[in-house]
Write an enzyme that holds these catalytic residues in place. Structure first.
Site, short mmCIF file in Angstrom:
data_model
loop_
_atom_site.label_atom_id
_atom_site.label_comp_id
_atom_site.label_asym_id
_atom_site.label_seq_id
_atom_site.Cartn_x
_atom_site.Cartn_y
_atom_site.Cartn_z
N SER A 72 0.75 -1.27 0.14
CA SER A 72 0.24 0.07 0.05
C SER A 72 0.88 1.36 -0.12
O SER A 72 0.28 2.38 -0.01
CB SER A 72 -0.92 0.11 1.22
OG SER A 72 -0.18 -0.16 2.43
N HIS A 109 -3.37 -3.56 -5.60
CA HIS A 109 -3.65 -3.06 -4.33
C HIS A 109 -4.94 -3.22 -4.08
O HIS A 109 -6.01 -2.35 -4.53
CB HIS A 109 -3.26 -1.48 -4.25
CG HIS A 109 -3.20 -0.98 -3.10
ND1 HIS A 109 -3.67 0.24 -2.83
CD2 HIS A 109 -3.35 -1.66 -1.66
CE1 HIS A 109 -3.62 0.45 -1.37
NE2 HIS A 109 -3.56 -0.45 -0.71
N ASN A 155 -4.62 6.57 -0.85
CA ASN A 155 -4.06 6.93 0.29
C ASN A 155 -3.43 8.53 0.06
O ASN A 155 -2.88 8.92 0.89
CB ASN A 155 -2.76 5.74 0.45
CG ASN A 155 -3.59 4.92 1.17
OD1 ASN A 155 -4.76 5.09 1.95
ND2 ASN A 155 -2.75 3.62 1.23
P1 NAI Z 1 -0.21 -9.22 8.28
O1 NAI Z 1 0.80 -8.82 9.05
O2 NAI Z 1 -1.62 -9.47 8.73
O3 NAI Z 1 0.26 -10.47 7.32
C1 NAI Z 1 1.65 -10.55 6.56
C2 NAI Z 1 1.72 -12.13 6.71
O4 NAI Z 1 3.02 -12.13 5.62
C3 NAI Z 1 2.22 -12.67 8.03
O5 NAI Z 1 1.39 -13.99 8.28
C4 NAI Z 1 3.57 -13.06 7.85
O6 NAI Z 1 4.01 -14.18 8.49
C5 NAI Z 1 3.90 -13.04 6.44
N1 NAI Z 1 5.20 -12.94 5.93
C6 NAI Z 1 5.97 -11.93 6.34
N2 NAI Z 1 7.21 -12.00 5.74
C7 NAI Z 1 6.86 -13.28 4.71
C8 NAI Z 1 7.61 -13.59 3.79
N3 NAI Z 1 9.04 -13.28 3.44
N4 NAI Z 1 7.39 -14.77 3.03
C9 NAI Z 1 6.35 -15.14 3.07
N5 NAI Z 1 5.26 -14.66 4.19
C10 NAI Z 1 5.49 -13.51 4.94
O7 NAI Z 1 -0.32 -7.99 7.09
P2 NAI Z 1 -1.58 -7.56 6.38
O8 NAI Z 1 -2.10 -6.40 6.76
O9 NAI Z 1 -2.23 -8.54 5.65
O10 NAI Z 1 -0.69 -6.65 4.96
C11 NAI Z 1 0.24 -7.39 4.07
C12 NAI Z 1 0.48 -6.59 3.02
O11 NAI Z 1 -0.59 -5.90 2.41
C13 NAI Z 1 1.31 -5.43 3.26
O12 NAI Z 1 2.04 -5.30 2.10
C14 NAI Z 1 0.43 -4.15 3.45
O13 NAI Z 1 1.03 -2.99 3.25
C15 NAI Z 1 -0.58 -4.68 2.51
N6 NAI Z 1 -1.82 -3.83 2.60
C16 NAI Z 1 -2.66 -4.01 3.90
C17 NAI Z 1 -3.70 -3.31 4.23
C18 NAI Z 1 -4.35 -3.42 5.41
O14 NAI Z 1 -5.56 -2.98 5.71
N7 NAI Z 1 -3.90 -4.21 6.27
C19 NAI Z 1 -4.44 -2.66 3.05
C20 NAI Z 1 -3.63 -2.90 1.85
C21 NAI Z 1 -2.63 -3.13 1.66
#
Ligand code: NAI
Length: 518
Positions: free
Chosen positions: A125, A146, A196
């Protein structure tokens, strides 16, 4: 690549089994793809897969999915234990931790595993897609996809192209997102992409008004809800979490080389420092769980008729709105035309009530020689309806030169017109006018800079953050001249970079034939 959907029914991999990854898996499964889910944390992908299948079963119980949908999803979902399991995928979408180095390393690892025509998408994001693709042998296959949270419910997908992204790849992902039931919008990789970025002023203007003690959070929220926003900025920031909202603001600010237009707020930093993070910490602008502190003053109801005669001058749409509301109020009034170029105004005895043009009330009182001068905010959305139900809040202010009697009368008139008048200090552009003008300004710059087109900006803001209208719909309603007038007044008052007018808007004021007073 052709316009045909290259991905139809082909395997998709999702990396990262967090809140976003699992949402993307759900959407891809229900669109009929075999899906592999991988997470670096031992057991995380398997646990998330089980949880997702349980969620789908619940949706089937509620009749929102068929049992066949759930059975098909179960058959199509597999948990990958290593990245090598993803080698047959046509598309990999990463939703891992928001860290550039980690995402770049993952992309490099994937490049060594997947086939040459596999598209590598990132759900980042805030990171640059150009940077995520850097160092790859084929950076042209990297694209931003995204999604918004919660993924199954939010319709918007920003399809983000970095410098190297092949247009055909972006087009194919755009088509795929549409196939998945989403509205896809192309965006150029720039800080904050579309949503954003354009949304920053929604928070920033309210935070600036709070810093100047112009009004309370409850009043500011009520005024913006009155303009049709589902939530005001303060309650929304409480919901998002001040830590998250502050981090996004900071990242957009830093990524723009500290352009003052995006400067974060001391008010918010203080809240983050103090652990007042919003709902999740039990306290933000309001106290939770009951959201205490949200009430505003201003009973709707028929006030005593103002002692002074009311004369409405004006022939434009705003005068028509005031006339309709005056007629409904039962207050007696007369209506007269304005001289050419004259502005719409409601005379209350010897005083005058005017729509804000961005300048302070005291400045206009001084310029016009009328001390008894009050201003009201731009009526937008529900506040602009001729019907006075529902009764919604509208900001107003009065010149410091005005008598207390006139101020009380002006408030009575606004109440009789069917609004809940919310007095704020004499700030330029009041609440809604400055917020909307700044949202329009930001959107105009995004279009000027090729980040998106106008239709994309409107779709992104209505679908990505549920705005009641898109910035260009507001611009069509208020016109370039009035919008730029508000921005110029803010710029003249505050002197700085924040309120500089988008070149696209400025040029439009010269090109349009709209009268200066529109
Ligand atoms: P989260 O923290 O809930 O989940 C991330 C997951 O990725 C975790 O389960 C972690 O173990 C795993 N992970 C971390 N490094 C890894 C790797 N090298 N290989 C494989 N798995 C790995 O995060 P969330 O909120 O789901 O966000 C994920 C992505 O989506 C980020 O890039 C964030 O910026 C983006 N995003 C998030 C939004 C939100 O509202 N939470 C909205 C739009 C985009």
């Amino acid at each position: 690549m052709t316009k045909l959907n290259l991905f139809r029914n082909r395997p998709v991999a999702v990396i990262g089994a967090g809140v976003m990854g699992v949402g993307i898996v759900q959407v891809a499964l229900l669109a009929g793809h075999p899906v592999h889910l991988f997470d670096v944390r031992e057991g995380a992908a398997a646990a998330a897969a089980e949880q997702l299948l349980a969620t789908l079963a619940r949706l089937a119980d509620k009749g929102k999915l068929t049992p066949e949908d759930v059975a098909a999803a179960r058959g199509q979902l597999s948990v990958a234990t290593t990245l090598a399991d993803l080698r047959d995928c046509a598309l990999v979408i990463e939703a891992i931790v928001e860290n550039l180095g980690v995402k770049q390393a993952l992309m490099r690892d994937l490049e060594a595993i997947v086939s040459q025509d596999c598209v590598l998408a990132s759900n980042t994001s805030s990171l640059s897609i150009t940077a995520v693709a850097r160092g790859l042998e084929a950076p042209g296959r990297v694209v931003g996809m995204h999604f918004f949270n919660p993924v199954p419910l939010m319709r918007l997908v920003e399809v983000v192209s970095g410098l190297a992204t092949e247009p055909a790849v972006a087009d194919a992902i755009h088509l795929l997102a549409q196939d998945w039931g989403k509205t896809a919008v192309h965006a150029k990789s720039t800080p904050g992409f579309i949503v954003n970025r354009i949304a920053r002023p929604f928070y920033a203007e309210t935070l600036a008004l709070l810093q100047e003690q112009a009004a309370t959070p409850a009043v500011l929220d009520a005024c913006l809800r009155g303009a049709g926003f589902r939530m005001g900025p303060c309650e929304l920031m409480d919901l998002i979490g001040h830590d998250t909202n502050f981090a996004v603001t900071q990242s957009v600010y830093e990524a723009n080389f500290f352009d003052k237009r995006y400067q974060p707020s001391l008010v918010q930093r203080e809240m983050v420092d103090g652990g007042l993070l919003g709902r999740k910490s039990g306290r933000g602008f309001y106290r939770y769980p009951e959201a205490a502190g949200k009430t505003i003053d201003g009973d709707a109801g028929t006030p005593p008729p103002p002692a002074a005669p009311l004369v409405l001058h004006g022939d434009d749409a705003m005068a028509d709105l005031l006339a309709a509301r005056l007629a409904a109020s039962g207050l007696g009034f007369t209506r007269e035309s304005t001289a050419a170029g004259g502005e719409t105004r409601l005379r209350i005895g010897d005083g005058v009530l005017l729509l804000t043009d961005g300048r302070c009330a005291a400045e206009r009182a001084q310029a016009s020689g009328t001390g008894d001068l009050a201003l009201f905010d731009w009526p937008v959305g529900p506040a602009a309806a001729a019907s006075t139900t529902p009764v919604v809040a509208l900001a107003w202010t009065v010149a410091s030169q005005a008598s207390p009697e006139f101020a009380a009368r002006a408030a009575d008139v606004l109440r009789a017109l069917g609004w809940l008048p919310q007095r704020v200090t004499d700030v330029p552009g009041l609440v809604v006018a400055r917020t909307i003008a700044m949202l329009v300004n930001e959107a105009s710059d995004a279009v000027e800079q090729g980040v998106c087109d106008a239709a994309g900006a409107d779709a992104a803001m209505t679908l990505g953050v549920n705005y009641p209208a898109g910035p260009f719909a507001w611009l069509a309603q208020w016109g370039e001249a009035a919008t730029v007038r508000v921005l110029d007044a803010l710029d003249a008052f505050y002197r700085g970079e924040r309120y500089r007018v988008s070149p696209r808007l400025r040029r439009a004021t010269w090109a349009s034939n709209s009268p200066a007073t529109r």
